[in-house]
Design a protein around this motif. Structure first.
Motif, PDB file in Angstrom:
ATOM      1  N   VAL A 177      -7.789  -0.311   8.710  1.00 43.44           N
ATOM      2  CA  VAL A 177      -9.094   0.244   8.350  1.00 43.44           C
ATOM      3  C   VAL A 177      -9.406  -0.050   6.886  1.00 43.44           C
ATOM      4  CG1 VAL A 177     -10.406   2.388   8.073  1.00 43.44           C
ATOM      5  CG2 VAL A 177      -9.063   2.002  10.144  1.00 43.44           C
ATOM      6  N   MET A 178      -8.412   0.067   6.013  1.00 40.13           N
ATOM      7  CA  MET A 178      -8.644  -0.233   4.602  1.00 40.13           C
ATOM      8  C   MET A 178      -8.978  -1.701   4.402  1.00 40.13           C
ATOM      9  SD  MET A 178      -5.936   2.033   2.368  1.00 40.13           S
ATOM     10  CE  MET A 178      -4.502   1.090   2.871  1.00 40.13           C
ATOM     11  N   ALA A 179      -8.251  -2.588   5.083  1.00 40.39           N
ATOM     12  CA  ALA A 179      -8.455  -4.022   4.897  1.00 40.39           C
ATOM     13  C   ALA A 179      -9.823  -4.467   5.399  1.00 40.39           C
ATOM     14  CB  ALA A 179      -7.352  -4.800   5.608  1.00 40.39           C
ATOM     15  N   GLU A 180     -10.165  -4.081   6.621  1.00 43.93           N
ATOM     16  CA  GLU A 180     -11.420  -4.544   7.200  1.00 43.93           C
ATOM     17  C   GLU A 180     -12.607  -3.715   6.734  1.00 43.93           C
ATOM     18  OE1 GLU A 180     -10.991  -5.201  11.439  1.00 43.93           O
ATOM     19  OE2 GLU A 180      -8.950  -5.956  11.144  1.00 43.93           O
ATOM     20  N   GLY A 181     -12.323  -2.553   6.151  1.00 45.26           N
ATOM     21  CA  GLY A 181     -13.378  -1.751   5.558  1.00 45.26           C
ATOM     22  C   GLY A 181     -13.617  -2.074   4.098  1.00 45.26           C
ATOM     23  N   LEU A 189      -9.021   9.821   7.215  1.00 50.52           N
ATOM     24  CA  LEU A 189     -10.129  10.699   7.600  1.00 50.52           C
ATOM     25  C   LEU A 189     -11.065   9.992   8.564  1.00 50.52           C
ATOM     26  CD1 LEU A 189     -11.856  13.260   7.321  1.00 50.52           C
ATOM     27  CD2 LEU A 189     -12.873  12.234   5.262  1.00 50.52           C
ATOM     28  N   ALA A 190     -11.355   8.714   8.304  1.00 51.33           N
ATOM     29  CA  ALA A 190     -12.242   7.955   9.185  1.00 51.33           C
ATOM     30  C   ALA A 190     -11.630   7.788  10.572  1.00 51.33           C
ATOM     31  CB  ALA A 190     -12.540   6.592   8.566  1.00 51.33           C
ATOM     32  N   ILE A 191     -10.314   7.594  10.627  1.00 46.94           N
ATOM     33  CA  ILE A 191      -9.642   7.470  11.935  1.00 46.94           C
ATOM     34  C   ILE A 191      -9.741   8.781  12.705  1.00 46.94           C
ATOM     35  CG2 ILE A 191      -7.385   7.183  13.037  1.00 46.94           C
ATOM     36  CD1 ILE A 191      -6.711   5.183  10.801  1.00 46.94           C
ATOM     37  N   LYS A 192      -9.560   9.885  12.006  1.00 43.95           N
ATOM     38  CA  LYS A 192      -9.674  11.181  12.660  1.00 43.95           C
ATOM     39  C   LYS A 192     -11.105  11.412  13.152  1.00 43.95           C
ATOM     40  CE  LYS A 192      -8.949  16.142  12.016  1.00 43.95           C
ATOM     41  NZ  LYS A 192      -8.380  17.212  11.163  1.00 43.95           N
ATOM     42  N   GLN A 193     -12.072  11.121  12.303  1.00 47.46           N
ATOM     43  CA  GLN A 193     -13.474  11.339  12.669  1.00 47.46           C
ATOM     44  C   GLN A 193     -13.889  10.467  13.847  1.00 47.46           C
ATOM     45  OE1 GLN A 193     -16.173  11.176   9.349  1.00 47.46           O
ATOM     46  NE2 GLN A 193     -17.943  10.727  10.642  1.00 47.46           N
ATOM     47  N   LEU A 237     -10.769   2.343  15.826  1.00 47.11           N
ATOM     48  CA  LEU A 237     -10.589   1.743  14.511  1.00 47.11           C
ATOM     49  C   LEU A 237     -11.838   1.018  14.031  1.00 47.11           C
ATOM     50  CD1 LEU A 237      -6.917   0.436  14.543  1.00 47.11           C
ATOM     51  CD2 LEU A 237      -7.825   2.677  13.930  1.00 47.11           C
ATOM     52  N   ILE A 238     -12.581   0.397  14.931  1.00 42.79           N
ATOM     53  CA  ILE A 238     -13.800  -0.289  14.502  1.00 42.79           C
ATOM     54  C   ILE A 238     -14.837   0.713  14.014  1.00 42.79           C
ATOM     55  CG2 ILE A 238     -15.739  -1.707  15.290  1.00 42.79           C
ATOM     56  CD1 ILE A 238     -13.853  -3.268  17.004  1.00 42.79           C
ATOM     57  N   GLU A 239     -14.943   1.845  14.694  1.00 40.23           N
ATOM     58  CA  GLU A 239     -15.846   2.900  14.223  1.00 40.23           C
ATOM     59  C   GLU A 239     -15.369   3.427  12.867  1.00 40.23           C
ATOM     60  OE1 GLU A 239     -19.019   5.630  14.175  1.00 40.23           O
ATOM     61  OE2 GLU A 239     -18.652   3.868  15.453  1.00 40.23           O
ATOM     62  N   ALA A 240     -14.050   3.552  12.701  1.00 37.31           N
ATOM     63  CA  ALA A 240     -13.510   4.003  11.419  1.00 37.31           C
ATOM     64  C   ALA A 240     -13.810   3.000  10.310  1.00 37.31           C
ATOM     65  CB  ALA A 240     -12.001   4.223  11.537  1.00 37.31           C
ATOM     66  N   ILE A 241     -13.686   1.715  10.617  1.00 39.29           N
ATOM     67  CA  ILE A 241     -14.013   0.674   9.639  1.00 39.29           C
ATOM     68  C   ILE A 241     -15.488   0.748   9.267  1.00 39.29           C
ATOM     69  CG2 ILE A 241     -14.217  -1.836   9.340  1.00 39.29           C
ATOM     70  CD1 ILE A 241     -11.718  -1.975  11.286  1.00 39.29           C
ATOM     71  N   PHE A 242     -16.343   1.000  10.254  1.00 39.53           N
ATOM     72  CA  PHE A 242     -17.777   1.151  10.016  1.00 39.53           C
ATOM     73  C   PHE A 242     -18.027   2.318   9.051  1.00 39.53           C
ATOM     74  CE2 PHE A 242     -21.993   0.571  12.510  1.00 39.53           C
ATOM     75  CZ  PHE A 242     -22.692   0.506  11.308  1.00 39.53           C
ATOM     76  N   LEU A 243     -17.353   3.443   9.266  1.00 39.84           N
ATOM     77  CA  LEU A 243     -17.515   4.604   8.394  1.00 39.84           C
ATOM     78  C   LEU A 243     -17.100   4.278   6.952  1.00 39.84           C
ATOM     79  CD1 LEU A 243     -16.092   7.385  10.752  1.00 39.84           C
ATOM     80  CD2 LEU A 243     -18.489   7.088  10.084  1.00 39.84           C
TER      81      LEU A 243
END
Length: 365
Positions: free
Chosen positions: A48-52, A62-66, A71-77
């Motif tokens: 998530v850190m790399a692609e975000g 936090l994004a993964i939890k939300q 993971l793609i939604e987390a990267i979007f966040l």
């Protein structure tokens, strides 16, 4: 229209409430904390850190939890949050030769200077489910050696000494590479821009492109010259001080592949490189990135372009971003009532015309 909008708003609010309920799951089960995700799901956090494009393990967790683990939604966040942050300066390029390596391996030299460090890896596991984890059992602690304080030289430097591998000189006027997060991607793209795009690209897509080169779609056989994972210092120049200071430390994964090169009119036969660098511990992504990077250098090196997908710069870079791909894909599930009604009327009209023409032909016969 007003009633429909109000009804839609209520439906959306209910959907959000239901989403929160599904995210929480069974209330009798302890809630998953951000700290637990950060510490125990580190590979997901690293992706998530790399692609975000944002190095912050707490925010990634936090994004993964939300996102309920999407993971793609987390990267979007993370990408969306990143756009709200002010930019206060630029760090200096990191020196991966000074990396404190937790893991460092080479597939080209067995007795590499500095030694090979297996580190934490799945490479030698049996891929069997460990039911001790389901029982919350304590696992044995690994006896790890301390990382050497001295700088670890790159293994490709061995080939450099004999002139067997192409040197990577910075072209004049390109000391500061373009910033993909602030400038739109344009074609043809130079190598720094391609590498930025691949770093942010979807791991699955970049892996598929890399796999295609290994199966012959690109005629590009690669060796992993070196794969290293470890911590590097981040420095920033402070104008008031007149020198650079350490502002922190990050974990990165770096991969250099060694590839054959038949030579050209100006260059003798030698090896060339593919390169991959990502935030965190992401070996699969770094290796895939290096293979695709080398495939995209086909024109630069004067090789024959056989038309493989991984050699098509515009194809690869235009489709590797999972946020763009997800947005374009998922928008088709949103209301398209007007567009569909227009196509429906068109199909009905064409069917009527076809049936009338058929009836006319039958009457003429």
């Amino acid at each position: 229209m007003y009633v429909a909008v109000k009804g839609g708003e209520r439906a959306i609010e209910n959907a959000h409430d239901w989403l929160a309920e599904e995210r929480r799951g069974d209330p009798s089960v302890a809630e998953l904390s951000v700290a637990q995700i950060r510490e125990q799901m580190t590979l997901a956090v690293n992706r998530v850190m790399a692609e975000g494009s944002l190095y912050d393990a707490d925010l990634a967790a936090l994004a993964i939890k939300q996102s309920r683990g999407d993971l793609i939604e987390a990267i979007f966040l993370i990408r969306a949050y990143r756009t709200t942050l002010p930019r206060i300066g630029h760090s200096s390029p990191i020196e991966t030769g000074d990396m404190r390596c937790d893991r460092r391996i080479s597939a080209t030299f067995k007795d590499a200077p500095g030694g090979q460090v297996l580190g934490p890896t799945f490479d030698y596991t049996h891929r069997l489910l460990d039911f001790k984890l389901a029982a919350d059992g304590e696992l044995p602690q690994a006896a790890t050696a301390e990382a050497p304080d001295a700088a670890t030289p790159h293994i490709t430097a061995i080939l450099n000494r004999d002139g067997l591998i192409q040197t990577e000189d910075t072209p004049d006027g390109e000391d500061t590479p373009p910033d993909l997060t602030r400038e739109p991607l344009e074609f043809p793209a130079n190598r720094p821009l391609r590498l930025q795009s691949l770093t942010r690209g979807d791991e699955g897509f970049v892996l598929s492109m890399a796999y295609s080169t290994q199966r012959g779609y690109g005629r590009n056989h690669a060796f992993v010259g070196e794969l290293r994972v470890g911590q590097v210092a981040v420095e920033m120049d402070i104008p008031e001080l007149g020198f650079a200071i350490d502002i922190g430390e990050i974990t990165v994964t770096e991969c250099e592949t060694v590839n054959q090169f038949a030579g050209s009119k100006t260059e003798p036969p030698q090896f060339t490189r593919g390169y991959g660098l990502t935030f965190g511990h992401l070996e699969r992504k770094a290796i895939s990135m290096a293979l695709v990077d080398r495939a995209l250098r086909v024109e630069e090196l004067g090789e024959d372009n056989v038309g493989a997908p991984a050699q098509d710069e515009e194809f690869v870079l235009s489709h590797c971003d999972n946020i763009q791909a997800t947005g374009f894909l998922e928008h088709i599930k949103l209301p398209h009532y007007v567009d569909f009604q227009a196509e429906l009327e068109l199909v009905r009209k064409l069917r009527t015309e076809a049936m009338e023409a058929k009836a006319a032909r039958e009457a003429a016969e």
